[in-house]
Enzyme design. Sequence first.
Site, PDB file in Angstrom:
ATOM      1  N   CYS A 112      -1.621  -5.680   5.922  1.00 46.18           N
ATOM      2  CA  CYS A 112      -1.096  -7.037   5.994  1.00 46.18           C
ATOM      3  C   CYS A 112      -2.088  -8.171   6.322  1.00 46.18           C
ATOM      4  CB  CYS A 112      -0.251  -7.489   7.095  1.00 46.18           C
ATOM      5  SG  CYS A 112       0.769  -9.028   6.767  1.00 46.18           S
ATOM      6  N   GLY A 239       4.659  -1.797  -5.587  1.00 43.31           N
ATOM      7  CA  GLY A 239       5.229  -3.017  -4.805  1.00 43.31           C
ATOM      8  C   GLY A 239       5.812  -3.990  -5.879  1.00 43.31           C
TER       9      GLY A 239
END
Length: 382
Positions: A112, A239
């Site tokens: 992240c 993704g």
Amino acid sequence: MTELTSTPAQALSLGALSIDPPVVLAPMAGVTNAAFRQLCAEQGAGLYVCEMITSRGIVERDEKSLGMLVFADAEAVRSVQLYGVDPHYVGEAVKILAGDYGVAHVDLNFGCPVPKVTRKGGGAVLPYKRGLLDRILRAAVGSAEPYGIPVTMKTRKGIDDDHLTYLDAGRIAEDAGCAAIALHGRTAAQHYSGSADWDAIARLKQHVGIPVLGNGDIWEATDAVRMMDQTGADGVVVGRGCLGRPWLFRDLAAVLTGRPAPPLPTLGEVASMIRRHAELLAQLMGEDRGLRDMRKHMSWYLKGFVVGGEIRAALGMIDTLAHLDDLLAGLDPDQPFPVSEIGLARGRQGSPRKVTLPAGWLEDTDGVDDDVSAAEIGISGG
């Protein structure tokens, strides 16, 4: 799409699990809930990972965290992405996932790039602390071992081009007993901008003896074939490429088993996919909440299609399945898929930015004694 066939890819082995074809859906906050995972799984085989959940949330029995542990009927393998910065909580969370929820695979997120996470020492900057990363991974693997479930990790190249961590992270993951490592070929500083560095994925593959999964810039099924050919990766993590395009897994299932990619869907076929997605969300959340959740997907599904502004706006405000049916009936079912959209990036991109770090973060690469507990924030991405 250019028709492409390839030599069938080998199944991905994660401990006792065999993932065939070697395709993994990347967790995306607010997107990859049980309804979306079911939709994707109906298109093609692979591993579909639950939205990221924090380890402390699980251990402390947080209602919202545990409420995310919902799995679709099509998910033969229950897979969860876990985020944590404390070895104790990560280890305890793995025990709960395996023992109480029948989870058969745990992935640890170290990718992240969100500033509110990195400024506390979490996400994509944590692997800079090699000692702390080692302790977290060993705690997870040790807790998973009695249940016979594999632990994998996902990371980025590093903080920025001057502080790369992925090769050390790969070595640490292998030594800790991880079953595989996935690499997003961008640094935290890049966020989602620019191009993914597939050469870094190739270097990692040469550096470790465990399977390596490549992530970044897989917009079409043919991209997965190119990535695996170029890097030697054992599989791919998808993704943003599947936003509004769950049929990408159908295409991946074809080309990675040596078959030609199917024709891209017409607007009528996309409308059927929208309807199915909305139905699954309604079953998961109830019709009112499910249809409100569906609204954010509309622009992704209709990107590039010729659809009037009035109907686009109305689709962005749907509140019932009946309302949705009326609107979808007004679309031209024979309109072909817009070729202008083939191969283009989808979802967030943004621009590079300096990574916000805790004070003195770069002065020490061990981190075992660092207190990064404030970095356990429930934000996914990577």
